[in-house]
Design a protein around this motif. Structure first.
Motif, PDB file in Angstrom:
ATOM      1  N   GLN A   1       2.194  29.732  27.130  1.00  0.00           N
ATOM      2  CA  GLN A   1       0.941  29.586  26.587  1.00  0.00           C
ATOM      3  C   GLN A   1       0.449  30.743  25.888  1.00  0.00           C
ATOM      4  OE1 GLN A   1      -1.298  26.770  26.785  1.00  0.00           O
ATOM      5  NE2 GLN A   1       0.622  25.893  27.031  1.00  0.00           N
TER       6      GLN A   1
ATOM      7  N   ALA B   1       2.672  31.305  22.766  1.00  0.00           N
ATOM      8  CA  ALA B   1       2.107  30.309  21.733  1.00  0.00           C
ATOM      9  C   ALA B   1       0.932  31.091  21.188  1.00  0.00           C
ATOM     10  CB  ALA B   1       1.909  28.982  22.278  1.00  0.00           C
TER      11      ALA B   1
ATOM     12  N   LEU C   1       0.225  32.747  17.025  1.00  0.00           N
ATOM     13  CA  LEU C   1      -0.787  32.144  16.094  1.00  0.00           C
ATOM     14  C   LEU C   1      -1.674  33.265  15.670  1.00  0.00           C
ATOM     15  CD1 LEU C   1      -1.472  28.962  17.870  1.00  0.00           C
ATOM     16  CD2 LEU C   1      -0.600  28.997  15.684  1.00  0.00           C
TER      17      LEU C   1
ATOM     18  N   MET D   1      -3.367  35.397  17.860  1.00  0.00           N
ATOM     19  CA  MET D   1      -4.321  35.746  18.369  1.00  0.00           C
ATOM     20  C   MET D   1      -4.106  37.079  19.246  1.00  0.00           C
ATOM     21  SD  MET D   1      -5.226  31.929  20.397  1.00  0.00           S
ATOM     22  CE  MET D   1      -6.689  31.224  19.981  1.00  0.00           C
TER      23      MET D   1
ATOM     24  N   ARG E   1      -9.575  32.132  25.348  1.00  0.00           N
ATOM     25  CA  ARG E   1      -9.467  30.785  24.766  1.00  0.00           C
ATOM     26  C   ARG E   1      -8.362  30.111  25.414  1.00  0.00           C
ATOM     27  NH1 ARG E   1     -13.443  28.537  22.009  1.00  0.00           N
ATOM     28  NH2 ARG E   1     -12.105  27.144  21.275  1.00  0.00           N
ATOM     29  N   ILE E   2      -7.271  30.591  25.870  1.00  0.00           N
ATOM     30  CA  ILE E   2      -6.272  29.840  26.373  1.00  0.00           C
ATOM     31  C   ILE E   2      -5.906  29.901  27.631  1.00  0.00           C
ATOM     32  CG2 ILE E   2      -3.510  29.515  25.871  1.00  0.00           C
ATOM     33  CD1 ILE E   2      -5.462  28.837  23.518  1.00  0.00           C
TER      34      ILE E   2
ATOM     35  N   LEU F   1       2.344  23.270  23.719  1.00  0.00           N
ATOM     36  CA  LEU F   1       0.895  23.257  23.280  1.00  0.00           C
ATOM     37  C   LEU F   1      -0.414  23.422  24.149  1.00  0.00           C
ATOM     38  CD1 LEU F   1       1.284  19.451  21.748  1.00  0.00           C
ATOM     39  CD2 LEU F   1       1.009  21.575  20.304  1.00  0.00           C
TER      40      LEU F   1
ATOM     41  N   GLU G   1      -7.345  25.525  16.343  1.00  0.00           N
ATOM     42  CA  GLU G   1      -7.955  26.633  17.172  1.00  0.00           C
ATOM     43  C   GLU G   1      -7.484  27.872  16.578  1.00  0.00           C
ATOM     44  OE1 GLU G   1      -9.645  27.067  19.931  1.00  0.00           O
ATOM     45  OE2 GLU G   1      -9.047  28.876  20.522  1.00  0.00           O
ATOM     46  N   ALA G   2      -6.544  28.200  16.166  1.00  0.00           N
ATOM     47  CA  ALA G   2      -6.063  29.440  15.565  1.00  0.00           C
ATOM     48  C   ALA G   2      -6.829  29.557  14.076  1.00  0.00           C
ATOM     49  CB  ALA G   2      -4.639  29.781  15.435  1.00  0.00           C
TER      50      ALA G   2
ATOM     51  N   ARG H   1       0.387  22.494  14.193  1.00  0.00           N
ATOM     52  CA  ARG H   1      -0.586  23.738  14.627  1.00  0.00           C
ATOM     53  C   ARG H   1       0.208  25.053  14.110  1.00  0.00           C
ATOM     54  NH1 ARG H   1      -0.124  25.474  20.988  1.00  0.00           N
ATOM     55  NH2 ARG H   1       1.989  26.124  20.429  1.00  0.00           N
ATOM     56  N   ALA H   2       1.494  25.250  13.647  1.00  0.00           N
ATOM     57  CA  ALA H   2       2.030  26.514  13.319  1.00  0.00           C
ATOM     58  C   ALA H   2       1.490  26.509  11.935  1.00  0.00           C
ATOM     59  CB  ALA H   2       3.230  26.630  13.435  1.00  0.00           C
TER      60      ALA H   2
ATOM     61  N   MET I   1      -1.819  27.779   9.944  1.00  0.00           N
ATOM     62  CA  MET I   1      -2.246  29.172   9.629  1.00  0.00           C
ATOM     63  C   MET I   1      -1.561  29.518   8.452  1.00  0.00           C
ATOM     64  SD  MET I   1      -3.971  30.585  12.138  1.00  0.00           S
ATOM     65  CE  MET I   1      -3.579  32.430  11.945  1.00  0.00           C
TER      66      MET I   1
END
Lengths: 302, 276
Positions: free
Chosen positions: A167, A170, A174, A176, A184-185, B124, B136-137, B185-186, B189
């Motif tokens: 997690q 990931a 992204l 973060m 958030r995660i 995920l 989210e990102a 998701r990727a 961005m």
């Protein structure tokens, strides 16, 4: 007579008999030296004096604020303990070591009376609009919260460690930052692991506030204690105090199970969230998410 | 919204066209060395990936291919060498004496925004719905307005064939569906480079196809991709280059045809004979 009963019957029956004997002794003893006045018991439950209502509010308020403080400090202490930067780890470890290694009663006395006597720090009275907080209430709440934080730290840390490292990866991949990843995660997922023990901590907190009586905080226990001193109805009043605490912890238990059910959203045993099929809870509980989904929405048919 | 040259129904159309890498060489790894303790897992690895190129990395387990991939977005540290993405050094900055100093966390996060990654185990976020996972990102990291992120997210879900699943949580989805959402998701961005770390090896056989389809589509539309995978069909169809790694070394590289049909190195031959 009692001895022969113990030897003849099983342990459980012996215990039962022992309890009955104890109650009989108490009641018969009471009738000789102490006259029970049941109205003290019933009145403080069904017609509580303003002092009791106030004590109840104070106990509840202090518990909530102290627990909140404890959770915040616990999160920071847990993150500190897991930090790469060594001084953070050291600070967190010392904090946890000290506050878990000394009695709360000593902490309360030391930081309130000790500091005041030495002229180091006098807890202020906080007044702001309708809010009026006595120094001993402020001190008691803060010290309780700081003490609680040391215990919460381990709970939060276990929760964070329970989240799959994938997690974090990931989230990082992204773009973060550490803070975003945590907020958030990781922490929302850790919350599921943290909430059950947190509920137990709050249950404890409700009862532990009674220790603030040493600072003369008029919380629930101290209110009853003073009343008992005035009326000599210790038996009835402390029994009533116990019932009040029992009521608080029981209500909390119900609230806790509701929160836990809500947080289980998105997990194998949880309800399916706002848009999913909302079926009778027992089906999920007995057969699990998979069973219910397969039968309700055909997701199982791949 | 759609950039010229991109079909309206395409995957990259959903994110406004092919994200433009700033340099012709998107990934430039030079003499990368990495140790896990005393284990030398990457030995002087040098790989270049050009714009819109699809590179498939193969090799036995423990050959360092996944580790190398993770070094590209600095999920793993390296001990020597340089990795440039978009012409910028990843994870480190040069200290005066030619030494590498690890970069600030903020800068690393900034660089990772340009590098999409898809994991073997999807990863995920289980507490978010499919759509929430995707937006989210962009919202948190890029600061995209929510409505815009949602629009892009929905378009992406549609392109990966999961428009109906936007408010479903990951645990209610099959592996193949989860992986397609992870790709979306990727992509949300708008990365200049996509890394795929064995994206189909945790999937049941019947779900591999649907994920590979999305990846092939992405490759055809011109995304720059590095894929660690043993899917020969995929490599033959869309890869520009296949890189064979073994024991931390790049053993051989060439077009899929060269590597698969007439491998030069014995190690490649042995490996291929095992997986075919």
């Amino acid at each position: 007579m009692t001895a022969s009963l113990f030897s003849r019957s099983g342990t459980r029956r012996a215990l039962l008999v022992g309890c009955l004997v104890l109650v009989a002794l108490t009641v018969s003893g009471c009738s000789k030296t102490y006259s029970v006045r049941p109205q003290f018991f019933w009145d403080s439950l069904f017609h509580p004096s303003p002092a009791i209502v106030n004590g109840l509010g104070l106990t509840l308020g202090i518990s909530v604020v102290a627990q909140f403080l404890g959770v915040i400090l616990g999160v920071f202490a847990a993150l500190g303990k897991m930090a790469k930067f060594r001084p953070f780890r050291t600070i967190a470890n010392i904090y946890i070591w000290v506050f878990r290694g000394t009695p709360l009663l000593v902490q309360l006395s030391f930081f309130f009376y000790g500091f005041a006597t030495a002229g180091l720090f006098k807890w202020p009275t906080v007044t702001s609009g309708p809010i009026y907080i006595l120094p001993e209430v402020l001190a008691g709440t803060v010290i309780l919260g700081v003490n609680e934080g040391a215990y919460m730290a381990e709970i939060v840390r276990a929760g964070i460690l329970a989240v799959d490292p994938g997690q974090t990866e990931a989230a990082k991949s992204l773009g973060m930052t550490y803070g975003q990843t945590m907020r958030r995660i990781v922490l929302p997922q850790a919350a599921r692991v943290i909430v059950p023990p947190l509920g137990n901590e709050f249950n404890n907190m409700l009862k532990t506030t009674s220790l603030l009586s040493v600072l003369s905080v008029m919380e629930l226990y101290n209110t009853f204690s003073v009343a008992a001193g005035n009326s000599f109805a210790s038996f009835e009043l402390f029994a009533a105090a116990a019932v009040w605490y029992l009521l608080l912890t029981t209500i909390w238990g119900l609230v806790q199970s509701r929160i836990e059910r809500r947080l289980a959203r998105g997990t194998a045993t949880g309800s399916s969230g706002p848009s999913g099929p909302q079926g009778p809870g027992w089906r999920n509980r007995f057969f699990g998410r998979q069973y219910y989904d397969a039968s309700a929405s055909g997701l199982g048919g791949h | 919204m759609t950039a010229p040259g991109t079909a309206p129904g395409s995957l990259l159309g959903a994110i406004g066209g092919v994200p433009r890498p700033e340099t012709d060489v998107v990934v430039d790894a030079r003499n990368v060395n990495k140790w896990f303790g005393r284990l030398h897992v990457l030995k002087d690895v040098s790989i270049q990936v050009k714009r819109q190129e699809v590179v498939v990395v193969i090799g036995p387990s423990g050959s360092g291919k996944t580790t190398f991939m993770r070094c590209i977005n600095h999920l793993e540290k390296i001990q020597s060498g340089r990795i440039f993405v978009n012409g910028r050094l990843i994870g480190y900055r040069e200290a005066g004496s030619g030494k590498l100093v690890e970069d600030k966390e903020k800068n690393i996060a900034l660089q990772r925004q340009e590098i999409g990654m898809v994991f073997q185990r999807f990863n995920l976020f289980p507490h978010m719905t499919a759509l929430e996972n995707i937006i989210e990102a962009p919202i948190q990291v890029r600061g995209t307005p929510r409505e815009e992120a949602v629009a892009v997210g929905r378009a992406l879900l549609d392109r990966v064939g999961l428009a109906a699943k936007e408010s479903v949580y990951p645990n209610q989805l099959s592996g193949g569906q989860q992986q397609r959402i992870a790709i979306a998701r990727a992509l949300a961005m708008k990365p200049a480079l996509m890394l795929f770390d064995e994206p189909t090896s945790a999937l049941d056989p019947e779900m591999i196809g649907e994920v590979l389809e999305v990846m092939k589509e992405l490759a055809r539309e011109g995304m720059t991709m590095i894929v660690v995978s043993h899917e020969m069909g995929f490599a033959r169809e869309v890869a520009n280059r296949v890189v064979m790694m073994d024991d931390g070394v790049v053993v051989e590289e060439g077009t899929p045809d060269q590597v698969f049909s007439s491998p030069k190195q014995d190690r490649t031959k042995v490996f291929l004979s095992k997986i075919l």
